[in-house]
Design a protein around this motif. Structure first.
Motif, PDB file in Angstrom:
ATOM      1  N   ASN A   1     -15.475   5.133   4.977  1.00 55.54           N
ATOM      2  CA  ASN A   1     -14.126   5.139   4.403  1.00 55.54           C
ATOM      3  C   ASN A   1     -13.849   6.504   3.772  1.00 55.54           C
ATOM      4  O   ASN A   1     -13.795   6.660   2.551  1.00 55.54           O
ATOM      5  CB  ASN A   1     -13.990   4.017   3.375  1.00 55.54           C
ATOM      6  CG  ASN A   1     -12.546   3.775   2.978  1.00 55.54           C
ATOM      7  OD1 ASN A   1     -11.654   4.549   3.291  1.00 55.54           O
ATOM      8  ND2 ASN A   1     -12.319   2.684   2.266  1.00 55.54           N
ATOM      9  N   GLU A   2     -13.659   7.504   4.615  1.00 54.41           N
ATOM     10  CA  GLU A   2     -13.497   8.874   4.143  1.00 54.41           C
ATOM     11  C   GLU A   2     -12.242   9.038   3.297  1.00 54.41           C
ATOM     12  O   GLU A   2     -12.231   9.823   2.333  1.00 54.41           O
ATOM     13  CB  GLU A   2     -13.470   9.853   5.320  1.00 54.41           C
ATOM     14  CG  GLU A   2     -13.260  11.314   4.918  1.00 54.41           C
ATOM     15  CD  GLU A   2     -14.261  11.805   3.889  1.00 54.41           C
ATOM     16  OE1 GLU A   2     -13.822  12.516   2.949  1.00 54.41           O
ATOM     17  OE2 GLU A   2     -15.459  11.478   3.990  1.00 54.41           O
ATOM     18  N   SER A   3     -11.172   8.316   3.611  1.00 55.59           N
ATOM     19  CA  SER A   3      -9.947   8.466   2.829  1.00 55.59           C
ATOM     20  C   SER A   3     -10.166   8.010   1.387  1.00 55.59           C
ATOM     21  O   SER A   3      -9.708   8.665   0.443  1.00 55.59           O
ATOM     22  CB  SER A   3      -8.803   7.673   3.462  1.00 55.59           C
ATOM     23  OG  SER A   3      -9.117   6.296   3.535  1.00 55.59           O
ATOM     24  N   ALA A   4     -10.886   6.908   1.206  1.00 53.35           N
ATOM     25  CA  ALA A   4     -11.176   6.440  -0.151  1.00 53.35           C
ATOM     26  C   ALA A   4     -12.114   7.403  -0.859  1.00 53.35           C
ATOM     27  O   ALA A   4     -11.919   7.720  -2.048  1.00 53.35           O
ATOM     28  CB  ALA A   4     -11.786   5.045  -0.117  1.00 53.35           C
ATOM     29  N   ARG A   5     -13.120   7.898  -0.160  1.00 51.18           N
ATOM     30  CA  ARG A   5     -14.049   8.855  -0.780  1.00 51.18           C
ATOM     31  C   ARG A   5     -13.303  10.111  -1.217  1.00 51.18           C
ATOM     32  O   ARG A   5     -13.553  10.643  -2.306  1.00 51.18           O
ATOM     33  CB  ARG A   5     -15.169   9.196   0.200  1.00 51.18           C
ATOM     34  CG  ARG A   5     -16.128   8.042   0.454  1.00 51.18           C
ATOM     35  CD  ARG A   5     -17.008   8.285   1.662  1.00 51.18           C
ATOM     36  NE  ARG A   5     -17.766   9.526   1.556  1.00 51.18           N
ATOM     37  CZ  ARG A   5     -18.346  10.129   2.590  1.00 51.18           C
ATOM     38  NH1 ARG A   5     -18.239   9.611   3.816  1.00 51.18           N
ATOM     39  NH2 ARG A   5     -19.017  11.241   2.416  1.00 51.18           N
ATOM     40  N   ALA A   6     -12.375  10.573  -0.391  1.00 55.34           N
ATOM     41  CA  ALA A   6     -11.610  11.768  -0.748  1.00 55.34           C
ATOM     42  C   ALA A   6     -10.747  11.515  -1.980  1.00 55.34           C
ATOM     43  O   ALA A   6     -10.626  12.385  -2.867  1.00 55.34           O
ATOM     44  CB  ALA A   6     -10.743  12.207   0.426  1.00 55.34           C
ATOM     45  N   LEU A   7     -10.149  10.336  -2.063  1.00 56.81           N
ATOM     46  CA  LEU A   7      -9.339   9.993  -3.231  1.00 56.81           C
ATOM     47  C   LEU A   7     -10.197   9.945  -4.487  1.00 56.81           C
ATOM     48  O   LEU A   7      -9.812  10.500  -5.529  1.00 56.81           O
ATOM     49  CB  LEU A   7      -8.656   8.644  -3.015  1.00 56.81           C
ATOM     50  CG  LEU A   7      -7.905   8.073  -4.231  1.00 56.81           C
ATOM     51  CD1 LEU A   7      -6.777   9.006  -4.652  1.00 56.81           C
ATOM     52  CD2 LEU A   7      -7.381   6.676  -3.934  1.00 56.81           C
ATOM     53  N   TYR A   8     -11.357   9.328  -4.398  1.00 59.37           N
ATOM     54  CA  TYR A   8     -12.224   9.239  -5.572  1.00 59.37           C
ATOM     55  C   TYR A   8     -12.717  10.619  -6.002  1.00 59.37           C
ATOM     56  O   TYR A   8     -12.817  10.906  -7.204  1.00 59.37           O
ATOM     57  CB  TYR A   8     -13.403   8.312  -5.285  1.00 59.37           C
ATOM     58  CG  TYR A   8     -13.015   6.867  -5.093  1.00 59.37           C
ATOM     59  CD1 TYR A   8     -12.038   6.263  -5.883  1.00 59.37           C
ATOM     60  CD2 TYR A   8     -13.617   6.080  -4.103  1.00 59.37           C
ATOM     61  CE1 TYR A   8     -11.677   4.933  -5.707  1.00 59.37           C
ATOM     62  CE2 TYR A   8     -13.266   4.749  -3.926  1.00 59.37           C
ATOM     63  CZ  TYR A   8     -12.292   4.188  -4.733  1.00 59.37           C
ATOM     64  OH  TYR A   8     -11.942   2.868  -4.550  1.00 59.37           O
TER      65      TYR A   8
ATOM     66  N   ARG B   1      -4.993   3.694  -7.347  1.00 63.69           N
ATOM     67  CA  ARG B   1      -5.431   4.896  -8.067  1.00 63.69           C
ATOM     68  C   ARG B   1      -5.178   4.755  -9.563  1.00 63.69           C
ATOM     69  O   ARG B   1      -6.032   5.073 -10.399  1.00 63.69           O
ATOM     70  CB  ARG B   1      -4.676   6.117  -7.526  1.00 63.69           C
ATOM     71  CG  ARG B   1      -5.016   7.439  -8.236  1.00 63.69           C
ATOM     72  CD  ARG B   1      -3.968   8.473  -7.923  1.00 63.69           C
ATOM     73  NE  ARG B   1      -2.651   8.045  -8.384  1.00 63.69           N
ATOM     74  CZ  ARG B   1      -1.527   8.187  -7.671  1.00 63.69           C
ATOM     75  NH1 ARG B   1      -1.560   8.729  -6.473  1.00 63.69           N
ATOM     76  NH2 ARG B   1      -0.373   7.755  -8.166  1.00 63.69           N
TER      77      ARG B   1
ATOM     78  N   LYS C   1     -11.087  13.403  -5.622  1.00 59.96           N
ATOM     79  CA  LYS C   1      -9.918  14.044  -6.238  1.00 59.96           C
ATOM     80  C   LYS C   1      -9.703  13.530  -7.660  1.00 59.96           C
ATOM     81  O   LYS C   1      -9.289  14.287  -8.552  1.00 59.96           O
ATOM     82  CB  LYS C   1      -8.681  13.788  -5.386  1.00 59.96           C
ATOM     83  CG  LYS C   1      -7.434  14.525  -5.861  1.00 59.96           C
ATOM     84  CD  LYS C   1      -6.279  14.303  -4.900  1.00 59.96           C
ATOM     85  CE  LYS C   1      -5.034  15.056  -5.357  1.00 59.96           C
ATOM     86  NZ  LYS C   1      -3.904  14.851  -4.407  1.00 59.96           N
TER      87      LYS C   1
ATOM     88  N   ARG D   1       0.835  -1.205   0.000  1.00 56.02           N
ATOM     89  CA  ARG D   1       0.000   0.000   0.000  1.00 56.02           C
ATOM     90  C   ARG D   1       0.866   1.251   0.000  1.00 56.02           C
ATOM     91  O   ARG D   1       2.034   1.224   0.362  1.00 56.02           O
ATOM     92  CB  ARG D   1      -0.937  -0.015   1.202  1.00 56.02           C
ATOM     93  CG  ARG D   1      -2.057  -1.040   1.043  1.00 56.02           C
ATOM     94  CD  ARG D   1      -2.920  -1.174   2.262  1.00 56.02           C
ATOM     95  NE  ARG D   1      -3.970  -2.178   2.039  1.00 56.02           N
ATOM     96  CZ  ARG D   1      -4.633  -2.795   2.982  1.00 56.02           C
ATOM     97  NH1 ARG D   1      -4.387  -2.505   4.258  1.00 56.02           N
ATOM     98  NH2 ARG D   1      -5.553  -3.697   2.694  1.00 56.02           N
ATOM     99  N   GLY D   2       0.262   2.357  -0.440  1.00 57.00           N
ATOM    100  CA  GLY D   2       0.953   3.636  -0.439  1.00 57.00           C
ATOM    101  C   GLY D   2       1.763   3.914  -1.692  1.00 57.00           C
ATOM    102  O   GLY D   2       2.479   4.913  -1.757  1.00 57.00           O
TER     103      GLY D   2
END
Length: 224
Positions: free
Chosen positions: A198-205, A173, A207, A167-168
């Motif tokens: 899953n806020e981190s995934a939502r933020a990535l999507y 992405r 973006k 990961r990372g």
């Protein structure tokens, strides 16, 4: 009702009807595919109609339903998911990098990675529902992304996962970008589901170019 408001029913009675089991009151993806149920009316799903097509102990995901547990079924998990739809130009063409298209020879590794990372409903036959791309580290499948539901012009991005050891690195992405670009090239509208928590995934999507369209309850149920 918009197709995406009840997308799995539209998929199971439309473009993916050949992957479905059930009748006009309830359907499921056939055994071995993603364990998802579809009903024409999410406010009053007919579990009796789908029960003959399910085995005792099988677990299924059901979105958009909030009623009490029907007789012969148990609610195991209650949560909420967000549906997001692509709302941006196509991703750049130079994202393929180390990615390669996955084929039948990779299905066992894909299922193993999905069991380890739990990207959502996934079965050993799920890769037959669409195109999948992956990144390998040596002989290990390190990340993958592909397609699940297909209803009209809408095509779901799904199975997004990365092995914990890798990961990372931005591979998930890039794989999502590949799938989205291919769908747009076909004239399809990409969408996906992500757990609300899953806020981190939502933020990535967000973006990347997805916009949140709908929030729905989601449950995991078991046939007794």
């Amino acid at each position: 009702m918009h197709t995406l408001d009840n997308v799995f029913w539209h998929a199971l009675t439309g473009e993916q009807a050949h992957f479905a089991a059930g009748g006009d009151r309830a359907k499921r993806y056939a055994r071995g595919f993603s364990p998802l149920l579809g009903f024409p009316d999410l406010a009053s799903p007919d579990f009796d109609a789908v029960a003959p097509h399910c085995d005792s102990g099988e677990r299924f995901y059901v979105g958009g339903w909030t009623g009490p547990a029907p007789q012969g079924w148990r609610i195991d998990i209650e949560s909420a998911m967000c549906q997001m739809v692509w709302n941006a130009p196509a991703p750049p063409a130079d994202v393929r990098g180390r990615a390669q298209r996955l084929g039948p020879e990779h299905h066992a590794a894909m299922h193993e990675l999905a069991i380890l990372t739990n990207p959502g409903p996934f079965g050993p036959r799920t890769p037959q529902l669409g195109d999948y791309w992956g990144v390998f580290e040596g002989r290990r499948l390190a990340a993958m992304t592909g397609e699940r539901a297909h209803a009209g012009e809408f095509r779901e991005v799904s199975g997004v996962c990365t092995h914990p050891d890798f990961r990372g690195r931005g591979w998930a992405r890039d794989l999502v970008a590949i799938v989205v670009r291919d769908q747009l090239a076909r004239g399809q509208v990409p969408f996906l589901h992500v757990m609300k928590a899953n806020e981190s995934a939502r933020a990535l999507y967000r973006k990347m170019g997805f916009a949140e369209r709908l929030e729905q309850p989601v449950r995991v149920v078991t046939k007794l």
